[in-house]
Design an enzyme around this catalytic site. Sequence first.
Site, PDB file in Angstrom:
ATOM      1  N   PHE A   1      35.872  19.595  31.226  1.00 34.43           N
ATOM      2  CA  PHE A   1      35.631  18.453  30.344  1.00 34.43           C
ATOM      3  C   PHE A   1      34.138  18.182  30.329  1.00 34.43           C
ATOM      4  O   PHE A   1      33.425  18.541  31.270  1.00 34.43           O
ATOM      5  CB  PHE A   1      36.388  17.223  30.869  1.00 34.43           C
ATOM      6  CG  PHE A   1      37.383  16.661  29.883  1.00 34.43           C
ATOM      7  CD1 PHE A   1      38.370  17.442  29.327  1.00 34.43           C
ATOM      8  CD2 PHE A   1      37.336  15.310  29.527  1.00 34.43           C
ATOM      9  CE1 PHE A   1      39.289  16.906  28.429  1.00 34.43           C
ATOM     10  CE2 PHE A   1      38.249  14.770  28.632  1.00 34.43           C
ATOM     11  CZ  PHE A   1      39.234  15.566  28.085  1.00 34.43           C
TER      12      PHE A   1
ATOM     13  N   GLN B   1      31.391   3.359  24.075  1.00 31.27           N
ATOM     14  CA  GLN B   1      31.464   4.818  23.969  1.00 31.27           C
ATOM     15  C   GLN B   1      32.078   5.259  22.642  1.00 31.27           C
ATOM     16  O   GLN B   1      33.187   4.850  22.294  1.00 31.27           O
ATOM     17  CB  GLN B   1      32.298   5.407  25.105  1.00 31.27           C
ATOM     18  CG  GLN B   1      32.422   6.919  24.998  1.00 31.27           C
ATOM     19  CD  GLN B   1      33.047   7.532  26.242  1.00 31.27           C
ATOM     20  OE1 GLN B   1      34.250   7.504  26.418  1.00 31.27           O
ATOM     21  NE2 GLN B   1      32.213   8.077  27.108  1.00 31.27           N
TER      22      GLN B   1
ATOM     23  N   HIS C   1      35.803   4.553  21.204  1.00 29.27           N
ATOM     24  CA  HIS C   1      36.823   5.047  22.113  1.00 29.27           C
ATOM     25  C   HIS C   1      36.981   4.199  23.370  1.00 29.27           C
ATOM     26  O   HIS C   1      38.090   4.028  23.875  1.00 29.27           O
ATOM     27  CB  HIS C   1      36.458   6.480  22.504  1.00 29.27           C
ATOM     28  CG  HIS C   1      37.504   7.193  23.292  1.00 29.27           C
ATOM     29  ND1 HIS C   1      38.812   7.267  22.868  1.00 29.27           N
ATOM     30  CD2 HIS C   1      37.448   7.866  24.471  1.00 29.27           C
ATOM     31  CE1 HIS C   1      39.510   7.959  23.758  1.00 29.27           C
ATOM     32  NE2 HIS C   1      38.715   8.321  24.739  1.00 29.27           N
TER      33      HIS C   1
ATOM     34  N   ARG D   1      29.519  12.832  26.250  1.00 32.04           N
ATOM     35  CA  ARG D   1      30.067  12.329  24.989  1.00 32.04           C
ATOM     36  C   ARG D   1      28.995  11.711  24.092  1.00 32.04           C
ATOM     37  O   ARG D   1      29.038  11.878  22.874  1.00 32.04           O
ATOM     38  CB  ARG D   1      31.165  11.308  25.276  1.00 32.04           C
ATOM     39  CG  ARG D   1      32.429  11.983  25.762  1.00 32.04           C
ATOM     40  CD  ARG D   1      33.547  11.009  26.041  1.00 32.04           C
ATOM     41  NE  ARG D   1      34.766  11.765  26.322  1.00 32.04           N
ATOM     42  CZ  ARG D   1      35.893  11.220  26.738  1.00 32.04           C
ATOM     43  NH1 ARG D   1      35.984   9.918  26.922  1.00 32.04           N
ATOM     44  NH2 ARG D   1      36.947  11.972  26.965  1.00 32.04           N
TER      45      ARG D   1
ATOM     46  N   HIS E   1      33.620   8.357  21.026  1.00 30.35           N
ATOM     47  CA  HIS E   1      34.128   9.695  21.326  1.00 30.35           C
ATOM     48  C   HIS E   1      33.662  10.607  20.189  1.00 30.35           C
ATOM     49  O   HIS E   1      33.760  10.232  19.017  1.00 30.35           O
ATOM     50  CB  HIS E   1      35.650   9.673  21.398  1.00 30.35           C
ATOM     51  CG  HIS E   1      36.248  10.904  22.003  1.00 30.35           C
ATOM     52  ND1 HIS E   1      36.244  12.114  21.347  1.00 30.35           N
ATOM     53  CD2 HIS E   1      36.840  11.127  23.195  1.00 30.35           C
ATOM     54  CE1 HIS E   1      36.821  13.021  22.120  1.00 30.35           C
ATOM     55  NE2 HIS E   1      37.195  12.450  23.241  1.00 30.35           N
TER      56      HIS E   1
ATOM     57  N   LEU F   1      42.206   9.830  17.821  1.00 34.30           N
ATOM     58  CA  LEU F   1      41.520  10.723  18.752  1.00 34.30           C
ATOM     59  C   LEU F   1      41.921  12.193  18.611  1.00 34.30           C
ATOM     60  O   LEU F   1      43.086  12.527  18.472  1.00 34.30           O
ATOM     61  CB  LEU F   1      41.804  10.278  20.195  1.00 34.30           C
ATOM     62  CG  LEU F   1      41.012  11.025  21.266  1.00 34.30           C
ATOM     63  CD1 LEU F   1      39.526  10.706  21.153  1.00 34.30           C
ATOM     64  CD2 LEU F   1      41.509  10.657  22.657  1.00 34.30           C
TER      65      LEU F   1
ATOM     66  N   GLU G   1      39.129  15.698  23.857  1.00 40.10           N
ATOM     67  CA  GLU G   1      38.054  16.547  24.337  1.00 40.10           C
ATOM     68  C   GLU G   1      38.635  17.833  24.927  1.00 40.10           C
ATOM     69  O   GLU G   1      37.944  18.839  25.068  1.00 40.10           O
ATOM     70  CB  GLU G   1      37.274  15.772  25.413  1.00 40.10           C
ATOM     71  CG  GLU G   1      35.982  16.409  25.828  1.00 40.10           C
ATOM     72  CD  GLU G   1      35.099  15.414  26.582  1.00 40.10           C
ATOM     73  OE1 GLU G   1      35.081  14.233  26.215  1.00 40.10           O
ATOM     74  OE2 GLU G   1      34.438  15.836  27.540  1.00 40.10           O
TER      75      GLU G   1
ATOM     76  N   ARG H   1      30.840   6.864  30.110  1.00 40.82           N
ATOM     77  CA  ARG H   1      31.979   7.254  30.934  1.00 40.82           C
ATOM     78  C   ARG H   1      32.284   8.738  30.774  1.00 40.82           C
ATOM     79  O   ARG H   1      32.290   9.265  29.672  1.00 40.82           O
ATOM     80  CB  ARG H   1      33.218   6.455  30.509  1.00 40.82           C
ATOM     81  CG  ARG H   1      34.488   6.874  31.225  1.00 40.82           C
ATOM     82  CD  ARG H   1      35.673   6.030  30.798  1.00 40.82           C
ATOM     83  NE  ARG H   1      36.124   6.324  29.453  1.00 40.82           N
ATOM     84  CZ  ARG H   1      37.009   7.281  29.147  1.00 40.82           C
ATOM     85  NH1 ARG H   1      37.515   8.062  30.091  1.00 40.82           N
ATOM     86  NH2 ARG H   1      37.373   7.477  27.892  1.00 40.82           N
TER      87      ARG H   1
END
Lengths: 283, 575
Positions: free
Chosen positions: B121, B235, B350, B285, B237, B251, B254, B385
Amino acid sequence: MNATNADSNDAKAHAPAKSEGKGKRNTRKFKVYREDPSDGKGGEYQEFNVEVEIGMVVLDAITYISQRVDPTLAVRWNCKAARCGSCAAEINGVPKLMCKTRVDTIEGTITVGPMRAFPLVKDLVTDVSSNYETEKLMPEFTPKEGMAVPWKMSEMDVTRSQEFRKCIECFLCQDVCHVIRDHNTNYVGPRHVVKAASLDMHPLDTLDRSKLLTEDDGLGYCNVTKCCQEVCPEHIRITDNAIIPEKERAADNFYDPLVRLFRKVSRSGGARGNNNGNSNGKR
Amino acid sequence: MVEYDRVETDVLIIGMGGAGLRAAIEIIGRGLRVALVSKSLLGKAHTVMAEGGIAASVANVDSKDNWQVHFSDTVAEGVYIGDYRMAEILAKEAPERVYELERYGALFDRTPEGKIMQRAFGGHTYRRLCHVGDKTGLEMIRTLEDKILHTGNSRLLDETVITKLLKRDGRMCGAVGFSLRSGRFITFEYKAVIIATGGLGRIYKVTSNSHETTGDGIAMAFEAGAELRDMEMVQFHPTGMVYPPGVKGLLVTEGVRGEGGMLFNTKGERFMLRYSPEKKDLDARDVVARAIYHEIQNGNGTEHGGVYLDITHKGAAFIRKKLPGMYDQFKEFAGVDITKEKMEVAPTVHYFMGGIKVNPETAGANVDGLFAVGEAASGLHGANRLGGNSLADLLVFGMRAGISAAKYAAATNAIKPDSAEVEAEISRVNSFISGSATPAANPYEIIDSLRDVMSEKVGIIRNERDLGEALRVIGELKQKSKGVSVKGPVRFNQGLLGCIEMEKMLTVAECVVRSALYRKESRGAHTRSDFPKKLKEWKINIICTRSGGSVDLSTEPVPEMPEELSSLIKPEVYE
């Protein structure tokens, strides 16, 4: 999007700020079930005309009505992504998720009603709490004791149970089941057989819930018409992979005279048979 | 005399996502009474939407991984303004919480040796995310739900809306709300309350969040005197769906890039090689989101305003096993077969790194009896994050919040909330329901205006003028919100729910915008075109507190790490 209450043409609605995409717009007629059981007046379908755009789902129209035209329209929804399973309803009589049903897949008037297998709370919302009560009675995951940690399981073994764990608890399978809808039996319904199968087919679970399903939960009433499997939005093969194997397991382990004899002699009974007494103990 | 139901409990948990359920297990285990409430049904919370996995350095795939590297990755991703102690606790305790979840019955994907499988990730040095296809959150919430349903000592009040938290003598003691199903008002009396209500994604128009994520818990804690921290850190995404319009923002995990997916612009260029030659598609991100944003701004985007994400080279069987949710999502909503066609994606709101400021050891806020956990809390993630750290957060700090709240409740005597305050709140909520057939303002008009201005003016790239404009609009909307009213009964009234959510959203949105205006630098998820550099003097946390009717802003130094931890991380570099 734009909507008017078909009964009163002057019920103004406001179009959302801007159009996105280049979708064609047109107006579609929705008939939405309205009933407040507390007033004893019974129910009826109310018509709304809603302007729709490309890719729109039925839930878009229903939330538009409930937010901009008539906020007293009761509807349950949350993720709007077919992940939470809140917005189950009957669309033109077929149990479906409102968030996953594209308007452009339906011709003519779109009729939206509540799930019929559950008591009505109001309009499109039903009381599904009985499902949680049933879940409480299903013996929980019970692993072997004293296994070395961390546990090891093969990918092939977990895959089988993982199919059932895709269940989003929308309860559409319960709604479509004719045993539940039309017959007064003790059958717990497809969702709960899927739950039992997800536990029974966990590679490290030691219980066997098939006897319980058969003796207490009315699994025998299911005559494998596969309606539940057809409506499952997660495409879980409920009948083929959960219901039939659980029926067969019960037949093999508990009702097959040869197996009974063999178990008496060998006292081993096969891995899953060992703890069948416990599964009832928790009920 | 106003009529209402009463619920007495030791601990009240608001929110039935992963954090709330994990906390409840600890409280039940200590023999205390616990009541859980949520706006949605049990098992439907936003946790079900979590896809990619739980970050935990169990080192099943990359044997070099350990808590020290996870800690270092987390601090670096947070651009050095996170609470180091929270990052340390997370990194150390996540592996045990994952194995514990497995013992509760969760079934993770496996390695060939039969261990829990881990995937790569963004921002993680090693393959670290323990996962179940792309439905890890569903497995987590179902496992915890099962656990709760099989322990008798909890009261579950789902489809219940809390409108206000009550204090007495400086201590939290009560809450007022109503049941959507029965339409009856309820007063809660407790010794401790845990806010586990998640984030506030729905203050934006384009977001991956469930519709109930309106910041209620954060807003109510703030009104009760809690300090909020890092509210400017939002954040985006990098990959949300862009088409069709109804699913814009949804979404795209990822995990697609983690499993080998690559980003392309409309010229067919793999542009991440240019923005991030080393980490490429799996950079942090904020880096990937800004890159996509710039590509679209520079005219290299699709007609629907996105870029392409392609994983077709991995083959249909692999994609359907590892990314079944993505396969279905694109097939059913967009008519796109991701085993054969490219996906169209663009950034989507996100996660909120900011939230209630908590003590890293206890998850306690600055008000006695108030605890917060998960996305509603702050500190762990700093300015950004890492993917997978939020599910780990729910388990690690959910458990800790449960233990602390239970200990606090056990050592505290109950005090009753002031009945005059209870009745005043019930009258206030009732006053949203007017007999008038033509209400002055519809709450959803105000909510939509708020979402528009947040998406347009408080986006990935910010500046003083836009933020000032957003603040002005929020002020106007607050004025306008005083005139809202709706028809009908309390029971399942979408309009009344809108009134309650509207006021919470306006409160938290104002904190986001004021904090974003205050931070005059670019750091992590917060990018200012008028202050494009990261600056040493801004290595601080911004705190919002309620003062009368307005928001007070102040700053606090970032907690200083001890030598044994600072030696684990790369020192922060300034230009």
